[in-house]
Write a protein that holds these residues in place. Structure first.
Motif, PDB file in Angstrom:
ATOM      1  N   LEU A  92      19.490  31.160 -14.175  1.00 53.44           N
ATOM      2  CA  LEU A  92      19.280  31.169 -15.621  1.00 53.44           C
ATOM      3  C   LEU A  92      19.856  32.449 -16.220  1.00 53.44           C
ATOM      4  CD1 LEU A  92      18.114  30.240 -18.301  1.00 53.44           C
ATOM      5  CD2 LEU A  92      15.970  31.329 -17.654  1.00 53.44           C
ATOM      6  N   GLY A  98      18.143  22.286 -13.970  1.00 52.32           N
ATOM      7  CA  GLY A  98      17.887  23.702 -13.771  1.00 52.32           C
ATOM      8  C   GLY A  98      19.128  24.523 -13.489  1.00 52.32           C
ATOM      9  N   ARG A  99      20.091  24.528 -14.405  1.00 55.28           N
ATOM     10  CA  ARG A  99      21.303  25.293 -14.186  1.00 55.28           C
ATOM     11  C   ARG A  99      21.744  25.936 -15.497  1.00 55.28           C
ATOM     12  NH1 ARG A  99      25.818  22.174 -15.842  1.00 55.28           N
ATOM     13  NH2 ARG A  99      25.288  20.021 -16.325  1.00 55.28           N
ATOM     14  N   SER A 100      22.576  26.963 -15.365  1.00 56.70           N
ATOM     15  CA  SER A 100      23.146  27.623 -16.526  1.00 56.70           C
ATOM     16  C   SER A 100      24.642  27.390 -16.572  1.00 56.70           C
ATOM     17  CB  SER A 100      22.874  29.133 -16.491  1.00 56.70           C
ATOM     18  OG  SER A 100      21.559  29.417 -16.911  1.00 56.70           O
ATOM     19  N   TRP A 151      21.400  26.872 -21.110  1.00 53.80           N
ATOM     20  CA  TRP A 151      20.459  26.508 -20.042  1.00 53.80           C
ATOM     21  C   TRP A 151      20.264  25.001 -20.071  1.00 53.80           C
ATOM     22  CZ3 TRP A 151      17.962  27.221 -15.732  1.00 53.80           C
ATOM     23  CH2 TRP A 151      16.758  26.563 -15.489  1.00 53.80           C
ATOM     24  N   ASP A 209      20.508  37.460 -14.911  1.00 54.31           N
ATOM     25  CA  ASP A 209      19.982  36.267 -14.245  1.00 54.31           C
ATOM     26  C   ASP A 209      18.461  36.402 -14.181  1.00 54.31           C
ATOM     27  OD1 ASP A 209      19.164  34.255 -12.615  1.00 54.31           O
ATOM     28  OD2 ASP A 209      20.641  34.598 -11.050  1.00 54.31           O
ATOM     29  N   TYR A 256      21.172  30.470 -25.019  1.00 56.65           N
ATOM     30  CA  TYR A 256      20.418  31.711 -24.836  1.00 56.65           C
ATOM     31  C   TYR A 256      21.245  32.914 -25.260  1.00 56.65           C
ATOM     32  CZ  TYR A 256      16.137  29.959 -22.784  1.00 56.65           C
ATOM     33  OH  TYR A 256      14.917  29.358 -22.618  1.00 56.65           O
ATOM     34  N   PHE A 288      24.144  26.544 -10.543  1.00 57.27           N
ATOM     35  CA  PHE A 288      24.688  27.312 -11.664  1.00 57.27           C
ATOM     36  C   PHE A 288      26.166  27.000 -11.785  1.00 57.27           C
ATOM     37  CE2 PHE A 288      24.929  30.665 -14.658  1.00 57.27           C
ATOM     38  CZ  PHE A 288      26.219  31.132 -14.535  1.00 57.27           C
ATOM     39  N   THR A 334      20.081  34.614 -19.356  1.00 54.44           N
ATOM     40  CA  THR A 334      19.428  34.808 -20.652  1.00 54.44           C
ATOM     41  C   THR A 334      20.200  35.747 -21.563  1.00 54.44           C
ATOM     42  OG1 THR A 334      18.090  36.559 -19.674  1.00 54.44           O
ATOM     43  CG2 THR A 334      17.116  34.354 -19.773  1.00 54.44           C
ATOM     44  N   THR A 337      18.205  22.065 -18.996  1.00 54.50           N
ATOM     45  CA  THR A 337      16.857  21.827 -18.480  1.00 54.50           C
ATOM     46  C   THR A 337      16.830  20.700 -17.456  1.00 54.50           C
ATOM     47  OG1 THR A 337      16.401  20.332 -20.337  1.00 54.50           O
ATOM     48  CG2 THR A 337      15.787  22.643 -20.597  1.00 54.50           C
ATOM     49  N   MET A 373      11.263  27.594 -16.844  1.00 52.39           N
ATOM     50  CA  MET A 373      12.322  28.349 -16.186  1.00 52.39           C
ATOM     51  C   MET A 373      11.793  29.152 -15.006  1.00 52.39           C
ATOM     52  SD  MET A 373      14.665  29.626 -19.360  1.00 52.39           S
ATOM     53  CE  MET A 373      13.353  29.982 -20.513  1.00 52.39           C
ATOM     54  N   SER A 394      20.269  20.996 -23.387  1.00 47.77           N
ATOM     55  CA  SER A 394      20.703  22.359 -23.118  1.00 47.77           C
ATOM     56  C   SER A 394      20.223  23.296 -24.214  1.00 47.77           C
ATOM     57  CB  SER A 394      22.234  22.418 -23.038  1.00 47.77           C
ATOM     58  OG  SER A 394      22.717  21.530 -22.052  1.00 47.77           O
TER      59      SER A 394
END
Length: 440
Positions: free
Chosen positions: A179, A429-431, A424, A195, A410, A137, A181, A426, A126, A407
């Motif tokens: 990201l 690379g997006r949330s 998330w 973020d 989180y 995102f 969390t 993988t 990440m 995914s």
């Protein structure tokens, strides 16, 4: 003498052969005869016994299995860090690799990429995504098409009807989310998101999540959010000894105070009498701890001092009744700690949480009926664990996996009507922040 990559398997075998072994290498003026037996003896049996496992793990011959790392650099790190020798020696002893070996290899992989303080490849991935050229995102709200919940763990459960309310493509990492969390719903009905990669806390309205109402930049990676009793929000940071307090209004965020702390904290929960319970993960010679802090960041008392290193992977916290529930991301467990006595248990309403065989649990939340939710990685599938409380007060574990098995769940939080989860992805690379209507 420095070990060359092509000598690795030969040195491993030379240590156990009762003959003097030589290696004839090079050509012309570069030709040399190397006494491998003598070299193996000088390196020591412990180090030599790791080399075959390292040879396989890092990629056979001279081509590295890890992008941009080569073979020599990781080999030098292995030589300088003997705590990984046991893991590499045991690699290949059995067809089923032991969990402790996997965790050691994962930590060594983080070290290879110069993240010596991290133990999770997910976290390192990440952070590295932060430097990528394009980050996407997606914020989406989902309404349930079916409200029935499955009684079998691992079932895909309710099938949501999806509508996308925001898609943001970010070039050169200048704007947008990457990201999420931690998520939190304020008293005003806004959704706050930490973020991690963009070093920001952002706020949108649940009624109109297309528009970012406000954001606060931070020097560090915001990890967990906690709403204080006075309505302000506290933020803790990965690898930083500080806390941030943010004032929340109907349409704006503002930094109220930056607190310097004695420890780095990874999770936050509401404590007694307007205090905060904070989890400090193990760092070097410092044990993992649960501390009670005042609103200036001072330690009032310690609930749990993990001198036996049983809870060093504490990552997320939440308060429920007289207990604080912690997720041990590295230990693959969820535990309850009594705030008054520090007593640690693994049961919730009669359910043994250890019996669930959890994998990498993350954020934890409860709804108003006492049902428990947390993200896990189960059998290589990412899922959200839902522990339902029956009318008799007993707990039953239910779960469903995400539609995209790449995914990771989180942050989780609840409102009176919805469960909100940040996933998330993988791959790319997006949330994605998702809302599930309650009750299931």
């Amino acid at each position: 003498m420095e070990v060359e990559v092509h000598e690795v398997p030969n040195i491993y075998h030379a240590k156990s052969i009762k003959l003097t072994v030589y290696l004839d290498t090079g050509s012309g003026k570069h030709r040399q005869l190397i006494n491998l037996s003598e070299l193996a003896e000088s390196l020591g049996h412990d180090y030599c016994a790791t080399l075959l496992g390292f040879y396989v793990y890092s990629g056979e011959d001279c081509t590295s299995a890890f992008k941009g790392k080569g073979k020599v650099g990781p080999l030098k790190k292995l030589e300088k860090n003997p705590k990984f020798h046991t893991a590499f020696r045991q690699l290949g002893d059995d067809w089923d690799v032991k969990l402790r070996v996997v965790k050691q290899l994962e930590e060594f992989t983080c070290l290879m990429y110069n993240y010596s303080r991290e133990k999770s490849v997910d976290v390192v991935t990440m952070v590295m995504v932060k430097d990528s050229n394009i980050v996407v995102f997606i914020l989406s709200l989902l309404a349930l098409a079916n409200t029935g919940a499955s009684n079998n763990a691992g079932n895909k459960g309710p099938t949501p009807r999806t509508f996308r309310v925001r898609t943001s493509t970010v070039e050169n990492g200048k704007h947008g989310w990457a990201l999420v969390t931690s998520v939190l719903v304020t008293d005003y009905g806004q959704l706050l998101m930490a973020d991690f990669l963009r070093n920001e806390v952002k706020m949108v309205s649940l009624k109109n999540p297309n528009t970012v109402l406000s954001s606060v930049r931070a020097s560090g990676n915001p990890d967990s959010l906690l709403q204080l009793l006075d309505g302000r929000v506290m933020v803790c940071f990965r690898n930083a000894k500080k806390l941030l307090i943010i004032t929340v209004n109907t349409d704006s965020l503002a930094v109220d105070a930056t607190l310097t702390t004695n420890r780095e904290y990874a999770g936050l929960a509401q404590g007694p009498n307007n205090t905060v319970i904070a989890s400090a993960p193990k760092r070097g010679s410092l044990h993992g701890r649960l501390d009670v802090l005042d609103l200036r960041g001072n330690i009032l008392r310690t609930i749990l001092d993990d001198t036996h290193n049983n809870y060093i992977g504490v990552n997320y916290l939440t308060r429920f009744g007289e207990d604080v529930f912690l997720s041990d991301h590295e230990g693959d467990k969820v535990r309850a700690v009594n705030i008054a006595t520090g007593t640690v248990t693994s049961t919730f309403r009669g359910l043994d949480l250890n019996s669930l065989n959890l994998k990498e649990p993350r954020d934890i939340t409860f709804d108003r009926n006492g049902n428990m939710y947390f993200g896990v990685l189960q059998s290589k599938l990412c899922s959200l664990c839902y522990i339902q409380i029956s009318q008799g007060g007993k707990a039953t574990a239910l779960s469903w996996v995400s539609a995209d098995t790449t995914s990771y769940p989180y942050g989780v939080t609840t409102t009176s009507t919805h469960l909100i989860v940040s996933w998330w992805h993988t791959m790319g690379g997006r949330s994605e922040v998702t809302a599930y209507q309650l009750p299931f």
